[in-house]
Structures are given as C-alpha cells and as structure tokens.
Write an enzyme that holds these catalytic residues in place. Sequence first.
Site, PDB file in Angstrom:
ATOM      1  N   ARG A   6      19.160  32.987  72.265  1.00  0.00           N
ATOM      2  CA  ARG A   6      20.156  33.716  71.476  1.00  0.00           C
ATOM      3  C   ARG A   6      21.385  34.005  72.340  1.00  0.00           C
ATOM      4  O   ARG A   6      21.270  34.659  73.380  1.00  0.00           O
ATOM      5  CB  ARG A   6      19.572  35.037  70.970  1.00  0.00           C
ATOM      6  CG  ARG A   6      18.460  34.871  69.936  1.00  0.00           C
ATOM      7  CD  ARG A   6      17.826  36.218  69.611  1.00  0.00           C
ATOM      8  NE  ARG A   6      18.782  37.129  68.978  1.00  0.00           N
ATOM      9  CZ  ARG A   6      18.925  37.248  67.668  1.00  0.00           C
ATOM     10  NH1 ARG A   6      18.185  36.513  66.850  1.00  0.00           N
ATOM     11  NH2 ARG A   6      19.793  38.097  67.180  1.00  0.00           N
ATOM     12  N   GLN A  14      44.388  35.150  46.156  1.00  0.00           N
ATOM     13  CA  GLN A  14      43.381  35.945  45.462  1.00  0.00           C
ATOM     14  C   GLN A  14      43.879  37.377  45.286  1.00  0.00           C
ATOM     15  O   GLN A  14      44.304  38.024  46.246  1.00  0.00           O
ATOM     16  CB  GLN A  14      42.076  35.958  46.274  1.00  0.00           C
ATOM     17  CG  GLN A  14      41.503  34.585  46.551  1.00  0.00           C
ATOM     18  CD  GLN A  14      40.825  33.971  45.332  1.00  0.00           C
ATOM     19  OE1 GLN A  14      40.934  34.480  44.229  1.00  0.00           O
ATOM     20  NE2 GLN A  14      40.112  32.892  45.539  1.00  0.00           N
ATOM     21  N   SER A  46      38.284  28.335  39.091  1.00  0.00           N
ATOM     22  CA  SER A  46      39.675  28.558  39.511  1.00  0.00           C
ATOM     23  C   SER A  46      40.460  27.257  39.468  1.00  0.00           C
ATOM     24  O   SER A  46      41.633  27.242  39.060  1.00  0.00           O
ATOM     25  CB  SER A  46      39.704  29.143  40.919  1.00  0.00           C
ATOM     26  OG  SER A  46      39.102  30.415  40.965  1.00  0.00           O
ATOM     27  N   ARG A  90      47.492  31.955  30.176  1.00  0.00           N
ATOM     28  CA  ARG A  90      46.523  30.867  30.189  1.00  0.00           C
ATOM     29  C   ARG A  90      45.894  30.694  28.805  1.00  0.00           C
ATOM     30  O   ARG A  90      45.814  31.627  28.009  1.00  0.00           O
ATOM     31  CB  ARG A  90      45.452  31.123  31.234  1.00  0.00           C
ATOM     32  CG  ARG A  90      44.648  32.371  30.972  1.00  0.00           C
ATOM     33  CD  ARG A  90      43.478  32.520  31.911  1.00  0.00           C
ATOM     34  NE  ARG A  90      43.881  32.808  33.275  1.00  0.00           N
ATOM     35  CZ  ARG A  90      43.031  32.990  34.273  1.00  0.00           C
ATOM     36  NH1 ARG A  90      41.732  32.913  34.043  1.00  0.00           N
ATOM     37  NH2 ARG A  90      43.449  33.261  35.481  1.00  0.00           N
ATOM     38  N   ARG A 101      42.323  37.132  35.420  1.00  0.00           N
ATOM     39  CA  ARG A 101      41.732  37.182  34.084  1.00  0.00           C
ATOM     40  C   ARG A 101      41.368  38.618  33.730  1.00  0.00           C
ATOM     41  O   ARG A 101      41.004  39.412  34.599  1.00  0.00           O
ATOM     42  CB  ARG A 101      40.490  36.292  34.053  1.00  0.00           C
ATOM     43  CG  ARG A 101      39.912  36.043  32.664  1.00  0.00           C
ATOM     44  CD  ARG A 101      38.866  34.940  32.733  1.00  0.00           C
ATOM     45  NE  ARG A 101      37.717  35.347  33.529  1.00  0.00           N
ATOM     46  CZ  ARG A 101      36.614  35.910  33.029  1.00  0.00           C
ATOM     47  NH1 ARG A 101      36.530  36.136  31.728  1.00  0.00           N
ATOM     48  NH2 ARG A 101      35.613  36.230  33.810  1.00  0.00           N
ATOM     49  N   ASN A 159      41.796  43.806  38.430  1.00  0.00           N
ATOM     50  CA  ASN A 159      43.044  43.352  39.027  1.00  0.00           C
ATOM     51  C   ASN A 159      44.187  44.362  38.934  1.00  0.00           C
ATOM     52  O   ASN A 159      45.134  44.272  39.713  1.00  0.00           O
ATOM     53  CB  ASN A 159      43.471  42.033  38.386  1.00  0.00           C
ATOM     54  CG  ASN A 159      42.493  40.921  38.672  1.00  0.00           C
ATOM     55  OD1 ASN A 159      42.126  40.691  39.805  1.00  0.00           O
ATOM     56  ND2 ASN A 159      42.037  40.240  37.624  1.00  0.00           N
TER      57      ASN A 159
END
Length: 440
Positions: free
Chosen positions: A195, A137, A116, A105, A46, A56
């Site tokens: 631990r 991604q 998504s 889109r 987008r 992007n």
Amino acid sequence: MSVSADLGKRTFRGVEDVDDRSVSGAKKRHVDSRGKRHICALILARGGSKGIPLKNIKMLAGVPLIGWVLRAAVDSQVFDSVWVSTDHDEIEKVAKAWGAQVHRRSPEVSKDSTSSLETIQEFARLNPEVDVICNIQATSPCLHPHHLKEALAMITEHGHQSVFSVVRRHQFRWLEVKKEGGASTQPLNLDPARRPRRQDWAGELCENGSFYFATRKLIEQGFLQGGKMAYFEMLPEYSVDIDVDIDWPVAEQRVLRYGYFGQDKPEVVKLLLCNVSGCLTDGQVFLSAGGEEMVSVNTRDEAGIRMLQREGVEVVLFSSSDNPIPKALADRLSERTGCKLQLSVQHKQAEVEAMMEARKLVWKEVAYLGNDEPDVECLNLAGLSAVPLDAPVVALNAAKYACRSPAGKGAVREFAEHILLLKKKAKSKMDQDRIRRDMF
C-alpha cells in the site's frame, strides 16, 4: 493546473474514441466570415429533478444554484453566447435574470431517461452557428472564470477537440465480486501487500462534472469526449457537486469560502441602506390595551449594524410614508446603533440618489436591504442588494442575495456578515495580487 493528452484512438469509458483524423478539419470548417469560431456555454437545467425538486434554482448561499455557474460563464468573457436549456418557466426567468439566453428544449429530450448528449445534440441542431459547446453543470457552484478561460485555450490555441474537468483523488478502489453465498472483493488500483503512502502516489484523475468542451463535429458524431482530448485539473476545493439533499449544507459552506462572487470589488461598499419595516422588524405592529403601538427588533440585527460600522460602513435606516415607525422605535434605534434615520420616505430611488450625491458615492459602493416592490429599482441598481427570506417574489428576483433569515429575525445580521465576508475575500485577493507583483 492543466495537462493535455493526445489519446489518438483508444477505449474511454467503454466507448471507442473518434480517431483524430475524423475531426482534423474541424478547426477550418467551423469558422465565421471573420475566421472566428462561435463558442458558446450551455447549461442543462431540466425542471424535473428527482433528488431535489427544482434544484437548479434553489438558493445556495443567497444565490440560485444556476446563478453561480452563469456568473462565472458570463464574467469569463470567452463565450460568444451563454445559454440555458430548460423546460421550466421559473428556471427560464432565473436564467434570463442572470444574463443567459434560453433554449426551450422539446419534450423528447426532457424525459428522465434523456441523456445530456441528446439534449446537447438538439441544441446544436437548432443553433447551426455554434462551433464549440461548453456544457457546464449547474451543480458546480465553485466554478471560476479562470477555469473556463484556461480550459478553452486548449481548444483555441492547442487544437484539441474536447476538454473536460477532473479532480485528483487519492482513494483506494475495490471491485465487488458477487458469488453464491455472499460477495468478495478484489483490488482495482492497489497492491494490498504494498500500500503506497499518499506522498508516494500521484493519485487518479476523476471527472468532477464541472464542464465539458467539445466541437460541434464530435457532438454530431455522438461524443462529448474524443478526438484529440485534454483534461483540465481543478483543485479539490473547487470540485463541488450537488446531487442529493445531504450535499447541500456542505456545498453552502464550500461556496462561501471558494465560490466566485463576481467582478465587482465588495470592499468599496461604504453605505448600507435598510428598510426598518419588513427588514429590521417583521412588519407587524402590535397594539397594547391602552392603544400604544409596539414592534420588536432582534438584538442580533442591532449587533450586525454595529459590526458594519466598526468596519467603516455607514448604515442609514429608513421607513416609507406608507409604513411609518413609532417614535419610540426611532429613538431606540438612534440611541443604540447611532444610525441616521430617514423617516416617511416617499420616493426611495430619488432619496437614495440624493444621499449618494451628498456623499459622492456611486451605486457600486452602496448595499441595499429591501423587502417589497417599491425597493425593486434600488435592489437592481445597488452594488450589493438583499431581501429577507419572506420577501415577495418581485423583490426576491431583483436582489443579488436572498437571506435565509426572515425579516426581524436576523436578516440584517446575515446580510452584514455577507458584506463583511465579501470584503474579507476581496482584501485577501488584493494581498495575493500585491505579493505576486512584488515577486515579479
């Protein structure tokens, strides 16, 4: 390393998984006339990123961010189609330049609040031939083709309906418990009295967001993960994600070391062709009081040329007939770098191909540093190509690498280092392949 797990019916991230039986017929249903399912890659990009504007397509190590995952997807050769879903014209141009088809889109799935899954469902509805979708991604630049190949095999060969990427983390987690007068904590994945040492603890699997494979039927039912699920474990060095500005410099260093640079073997580069004006110089010409022309050359660029020559790469500098260089500069460059100079070149592609023929070279053995429209054809054809930071868009779109340095201020040195880095990576890979052959 990859591990699969048939989880049947259980709670996962707060959603009840689809029962395996509800998708058991998916493999038989989604086939074409040849009995082969259509598998596609889909990258959501987008234009309205709030953390980093147009993230992007922002340049990361000389490549648009989305270019890293598109190159891996295309070169994996496991997808029948590779798509980018976007609402932005510039992202569309970059996507097509890197070999993807574009799904524009709708405004309904281009909002800040859109998930998504909703965007993927729209794509699936408008592309009924697609049977399996891999949502990759765009912010995972260290993805490699072999990650996608091995993960997809879990679906095509082992019958899983969904596969997603994870990374193993060794981090102790605590739950914040809010109370009146303050907050306290309680352990989530450890006993504070015992631990464990790192070597005694297998750690936890965390989604790294790199990719999600899912069948059409799962997506139509509202799931990206469900049915017979499997996870694909990626090593930490490949699990890079970019969300905010401070992630960018770390990702850039990581991708230079662990990123996928393509199928070509950069070690075959034998010749660098470089414009003098607009690459080695900044394109400006100064006039002295006496009418003498003056230009400046950065000593770092001269050092970059010598670095390439030491590694056996011939460097040829040239100027066009429209931008002749002063004789004093030509003499200096010839003396200090030992480069051959091609002056007053009229038809760059023809001149370059003549040089290649004389040296019995092909385009993949040539690196080209240009800076404007006359260089576009050579930038497209060369095995490695680059432009300075301040090059116009027409040249930037044709180049395979965009320098962070402007013309005359280190662009040549930066591209030289990039060439040598790729050569080193390729040599390391060849050495590893040889070791494997010797072992078996």
